[in-house]
Design a protein around this motif. Structure first.
Motif, PDB file in Angstrom:
ATOM      1  N   LYS A  52       5.682 -57.672 -31.517  1.00  0.00           N
ATOM      2  CA  LYS A  52       4.532 -58.607 -31.322  1.00  0.00           C
ATOM      3  C   LYS A  52       4.433 -59.301 -32.523  1.00  0.00           C
ATOM      4  O   LYS A  52       4.672 -59.149 -33.473  1.00  0.00           O
ATOM      5  CB  LYS A  52       3.494 -57.572 -30.879  1.00  0.00           C
ATOM      6  CG  LYS A  52       2.913 -56.733 -32.264  1.00  0.00           C
ATOM      7  CD  LYS A  52       1.764 -55.926 -31.792  1.00  0.00           C
ATOM      8  CE  LYS A  52       1.108 -55.080 -32.912  1.00  0.00           C
ATOM      9  NZ  LYS A  52       1.897 -53.962 -33.229  1.00  0.00           N
ATOM     10  N   LEU A  53       3.720 -60.456 -32.230  1.00  0.00           N
ATOM     11  CA  LEU A  53       3.228 -61.264 -33.366  1.00  0.00           C
ATOM     12  C   LEU A  53       2.292 -62.084 -32.816  1.00  0.00           C
ATOM     13  O   LEU A  53       1.724 -62.167 -31.694  1.00  0.00           O
ATOM     14  CB  LEU A  53       4.250 -62.073 -33.886  1.00  0.00           C
ATOM     15  CG  LEU A  53       5.108 -63.259 -32.872  1.00  0.00           C
ATOM     16  CD1 LEU A  53       5.837 -64.215 -33.860  1.00  0.00           C
ATOM     17  CD2 LEU A  53       5.871 -62.574 -31.935  1.00  0.00           C
ATOM     18  N   SER A  54       1.772 -63.245 -33.633  1.00  0.00           N
ATOM     19  CA  SER A  54       0.697 -64.038 -33.113  1.00  0.00           C
ATOM     20  C   SER A  54       1.079 -65.635 -33.571  1.00  0.00           C
ATOM     21  O   SER A  54       1.295 -65.824 -34.563  1.00  0.00           O
ATOM     22  CB  SER A  54      -0.671 -63.761 -33.877  1.00  0.00           C
ATOM     23  OG  SER A  54      -1.714 -64.624 -33.537  1.00  0.00           O
ATOM     24  N   LEU A  55       1.081 -66.413 -32.619  1.00  0.00           N
ATOM     25  CA  LEU A  55       1.546 -67.812 -32.827  1.00  0.00           C
ATOM     26  C   LEU A  55       0.514 -68.624 -32.294  1.00  0.00           C
ATOM     27  O   LEU A  55       0.017 -68.765 -31.052  1.00  0.00           O
ATOM     28  CB  LEU A  55       2.891 -68.115 -32.021  1.00  0.00           C
ATOM     29  CG  LEU A  55       4.211 -67.390 -32.748  1.00  0.00           C
ATOM     30  CD1 LEU A  55       5.517 -67.496 -31.931  1.00  0.00           C
ATOM     31  CD2 LEU A  55       4.322 -67.702 -34.116  1.00  0.00           C
ATOM     32  N   PHE A  56       0.096 -69.655 -33.010  1.00  0.00           N
ATOM     33  CA  PHE A  56      -0.927 -70.656 -32.598  1.00  0.00           C
ATOM     34  C   PHE A  56      -2.175 -70.283 -31.995  1.00  0.00           C
ATOM     35  O   PHE A  56      -2.753 -70.753 -31.040  1.00  0.00           O
ATOM     36  CB  PHE A  56      -0.073 -71.688 -31.625  1.00  0.00           C
ATOM     37  CG  PHE A  56       1.147 -71.859 -32.445  1.00  0.00           C
ATOM     38  CD1 PHE A  56       1.085 -73.109 -33.464  1.00  0.00           C
ATOM     39  CD2 PHE A  56       2.446 -71.931 -31.654  1.00  0.00           C
ATOM     40  CE1 PHE A  56       2.547 -73.531 -33.956  1.00  0.00           C
ATOM     41  CE2 PHE A  56       3.532 -72.342 -32.251  1.00  0.00           C
ATOM     42  CZ  PHE A  56       3.566 -73.124 -33.376  1.00  0.00           C
ATOM     43  N   GLY A  57      -2.746 -69.016 -32.655  1.00  0.00           N
ATOM     44  CA  GLY A  57      -3.888 -68.442 -32.008  1.00  0.00           C
ATOM     45  C   GLY A  57      -3.852 -67.687 -30.999  1.00  0.00           C
ATOM     46  O   GLY A  57      -4.839 -67.172 -30.474  1.00  0.00           O
ATOM     47  N   LYS A  58      -2.441 -67.288 -30.461  1.00  0.00           N
ATOM     48  CA  LYS A  58      -2.378 -66.326 -29.195  1.00  0.00           C
ATOM     49  C   LYS A  58      -1.524 -65.028 -29.682  1.00  0.00           C
ATOM     50  O   LYS A  58      -0.402 -65.273 -30.204  1.00  0.00           O
ATOM     51  CB  LYS A  58      -1.843 -67.231 -28.231  1.00  0.00           C
ATOM     52  CG  LYS A  58      -2.705 -68.077 -27.649  1.00  0.00           C
ATOM     53  CD  LYS A  58      -3.921 -67.493 -26.971  1.00  0.00           C
ATOM     54  CE  LYS A  58      -4.854 -68.421 -26.232  1.00  0.00           C
ATOM     55  NZ  LYS A  58      -5.974 -67.758 -25.396  1.00  0.00           N
ATOM     56  N   PRO A  59      -1.928 -64.028 -29.141  1.00  0.00           N
ATOM     57  CA  PRO A  59      -1.096 -62.789 -29.425  1.00  0.00           C
ATOM     58  C   PRO A  59       0.197 -63.007 -28.689  1.00  0.00           C
ATOM     59  O   PRO A  59       0.399 -63.478 -27.614  1.00  0.00           O
ATOM     60  CB  PRO A  59      -1.784 -61.735 -28.756  1.00  0.00           C
ATOM     61  CG  PRO A  59      -3.278 -61.998 -28.671  1.00  0.00           C
ATOM     62  CD  PRO A  59      -3.090 -63.354 -28.602  1.00  0.00           C
ATOM     63  N   THR A  60       1.638 -62.701 -29.120  1.00  0.00           N
ATOM     64  CA  THR A  60       2.758 -63.095 -28.450  1.00  0.00           C
ATOM     65  C   THR A  60       3.615 -62.008 -28.631  1.00  0.00           C
ATOM     66  O   THR A  60       3.425 -61.260 -29.533  1.00  0.00           O
ATOM     67  CB  THR A  60       3.249 -64.412 -29.239  1.00  0.00           C
ATOM     68  OG1 THR A  60       2.426 -65.529 -29.423  1.00  0.00           O
ATOM     69  CG2 THR A  60       4.369 -64.853 -28.691  1.00  0.00           C
ATOM     70  N   VAL A  61       4.610 -62.136 -27.694  1.00  0.00           N
ATOM     71  CA  VAL A  61       5.551 -61.043 -27.657  1.00  0.00           C
ATOM     72  C   VAL A  61       6.971 -61.682 -27.832  1.00  0.00           C
ATOM     73  O   VAL A  61       7.300 -62.575 -26.930  1.00  0.00           O
ATOM     74  CB  VAL A  61       5.593 -59.825 -26.404  1.00  0.00           C
ATOM     75  CG1 VAL A  61       6.689 -58.988 -26.481  1.00  0.00           C
ATOM     76  CG2 VAL A  61       4.418 -59.257 -26.368  1.00  0.00           C
ATOM     77  N   LEU A  62       7.918 -61.107 -28.794  1.00  0.00           N
ATOM     78  CA  LEU A  62       8.922 -61.855 -29.030  1.00  0.00           C
ATOM     79  C   LEU A  62      10.117 -60.900 -28.141  1.00  0.00           C
ATOM     80  O   LEU A  62      10.248 -59.678 -28.609  1.00  0.00           O
ATOM     81  CB  LEU A  62       9.413 -61.916 -30.716  1.00  0.00           C
ATOM     82  CG  LEU A  62      10.748 -62.406 -30.756  1.00  0.00           C
ATOM     83  CD1 LEU A  62      11.165 -63.882 -30.380  1.00  0.00           C
ATOM     84  CD2 LEU A  62      11.109 -62.254 -32.242  1.00  0.00           C
ATOM     85  N   LEU A  63      10.991 -61.598 -27.275  1.00  0.00           N
ATOM     86  CA  LEU A  63      11.776 -60.890 -26.422  1.00  0.00           C
ATOM     87  C   LEU A  63      13.221 -61.349 -27.064  1.00  0.00           C
ATOM     88  O   LEU A  63      13.371 -62.759 -26.728  1.00  0.00           O
ATOM     89  CB  LEU A  63      11.734 -60.942 -25.072  1.00  0.00           C
ATOM     90  CG  LEU A  63      10.391 -60.386 -24.533  1.00  0.00           C
ATOM     91  CD1 LEU A  63      10.199 -60.723 -23.054  1.00  0.00           C
ATOM     92  CD2 LEU A  63      10.199 -58.847 -24.695  1.00  0.00           C
ATOM     93  N   ALA A  64      14.363 -60.572 -27.212  1.00  0.00           N
ATOM     94  CA  ALA A  64      15.752 -61.162 -27.512  1.00  0.00           C
ATOM     95  C   ALA A  64      16.731 -60.409 -26.850  1.00  0.00           C
ATOM     96  O   ALA A  64      16.336 -58.962 -26.544  1.00  0.00           O
ATOM     97  CB  ALA A  64      15.776 -61.109 -28.790  1.00  0.00           C
ATOM     98  N   GLY A  65      17.703 -60.871 -26.309  1.00  0.00           N
ATOM     99  CA  GLY A  65      18.879 -60.039 -25.918  1.00  0.00           C
ATOM    100  C   GLY A  65      18.862 -60.265 -24.327  1.00  0.00           C
ATOM    101  O   GLY A  65      18.031 -60.936 -23.768  1.00  0.00           O
ATOM    102  N   PRO A  66      20.247 -60.056 -23.859  1.00  0.00           N
ATOM    103  CA  PRO A  66      20.673 -60.404 -22.515  1.00  0.00           C
ATOM    104  C   PRO A  66      19.399 -59.615 -21.575  1.00  0.00           C
ATOM    105  O   PRO A  66      19.217 -60.307 -20.389  1.00  0.00           O
ATOM    106  CB  PRO A  66      21.784 -59.698 -22.210  1.00  0.00           C
ATOM    107  CG  PRO A  66      22.479 -59.766 -23.554  1.00  0.00           C
ATOM    108  CD  PRO A  66      21.543 -59.353 -24.512  1.00  0.00           C
ATOM    109  N   ALA A  67      18.955 -58.366 -21.627  1.00  0.00           N
ATOM    110  CA  ALA A  67      18.098 -57.593 -20.844  1.00  0.00           C
ATOM    111  C   ALA A  67      16.710 -58.132 -20.955  1.00  0.00           C
ATOM    112  O   ALA A  67      16.053 -58.401 -19.595  1.00  0.00           O
ATOM    113  CB  ALA A  67      18.071 -56.009 -21.242  1.00  0.00           C
TER     114      ALA A  67
END
Length: 323
Positions: free
Chosen positions: A75-90
């Motif tokens: 999780k992180l926050s970008l441009f004023g909004k809570p955000t989830v970073l997802l990575a990988g094929p799944a």
């Protein structure tokens, strides 16, 4: 001096108390089942770090560092909004094939481009607007635009390239792309209005990836003002073309040709009951999106093409010979 020191101390204490309260409130409102990571400071979050990395061509490294630190989901926050970073094929499979998620732009982008754009519509509304935009991009209609594009390119080369030993390609390609888009999407001829719109377009782009703080000195504030001016120009063009179309119908000339530009095309589309397919607001918002969508990708591609030809005499000679 004593009074000044006391006043400064009170301001510092008050500001510190507010900051502590906000941070504590953010922590209290976070559910316990969130992925690892930090939301950072309110509003700002990790936006500044990402923007710095992108300006230095280090965006990929910045993302990889987060993956190395927190794993493929964080999780992180970008441009004023809570955000989830997802990575990988799944994660990619889940994102693109799951019906649980829907695309949505940050609020900052919505405020700049409008809330009726295809970027934020879903379901039937998305299909309706998408179908309308694809009507403008039919192969037979694209053929009709080749001559106009050729005219814009020839004028651009004569004014900005002819007789010059060296040129800075990328800014010129960006302006050429903007001129072509303005002609095809809005039917906007060269002149003061197009030049003003070009300046506002640059300011809009600068604010789309800025921290969404609407203060007079911020890029986001300048972008909002530029968006307002650009929107008024497009609203005026839409109204003018709608009146022209109605006048042609009243004179018995039938409906105006939809081949001239995007706005005219969208104004002429109707549903099965003869009602207009898109509202004026939807036309303006999606014209704003169309203005943004192909600009950087097209201009950068043309820049690399020119660079390749400048460094490859054989390819350039073959193209010149086959013209």
């Amino acid at each position: 001096m004593d009074y000044l020191a006391i006043a400064v101390a009170l301001v510092v204490v008050t500001a510190s108390s507010v900051a502590i309260h906000l941070l504590a409130r953010v922590r209290r409102t976070q559910p316990g089942n969130l992925p690892p990571g930090s939301l950072g400071l309110p509003v700002i979050g990790q936006s500044l770090g990402l923007l710095r990395a992108m300006r230095g061509d280090g965006g990929s490294r910045w993302i990889q560092d987060r993956i190395d630190r927190y794993g493929p989901v964080s999780k992180l926050s970008l441009f004023g909004k809570p955000t989830v970073l997802l990575a990988g094929p799944a994660a990619n499979k889940f994102l693109f094939f799951s019906g649980a998620l829907s695309t949505r732009q940050p609020r900052s982008v919505q405020r700049i481009l409008g809330e009726k754009s295809i970027l934020d519509l879903h379901g039937a509304d998305h299909r309706r607007v998408r179908g309308a935009l694809l009507e403008f991009l039919r192969p037979d209609m694209l053929k009709a635009y080749v001559g106009r594009i050729d005219g814009e390119v020839r004028r651009h080369l004569e004014e900005n390239w002819a007789g010059r030993a060296t040129v800075t390609v990328l800014p010129l390609m960006k302006r050429l792309t903007f001129d072509i888009i303005s002609a095809l999407l809005f039917g906007l001829e060269r002149g003061a209005v197009r030049d003003a719109l070009a300046g506002d377009f640059v300011r809009m782009i600068e604010g789309m990836w800025a921290v969404p703080v609407n203060l007079p000195f911020t890029a986001f504030s300048r972008s909002l003002k530029a968006s307002g001016r650009a929107r008024r120009v497009l609203q005026g063009i839409t109204l003018e073309k709608k009146k022209a179309s109605q006048a042609e119908e009243e004179q018995g000339n039938g409906k105006a040709s939809r081949n001239s530009d995007l706005i005219t095309c969208l104004l002429g589309l109707t549903d099965g009951h003869g009602e207009r397919l898109l509202t004026d607001e939807e036309i303006v918002d999606n014209a704003m999106v169309a203005l943004i969508a192909g600009h950087d990708t097209s201009s950068i591609l043309m820049t690399f093409m020119v660079r390749h030809l400048a460094n490859d005499d054989a390819t350039l000679a073959a193209m010149v010979q086959g013209k």
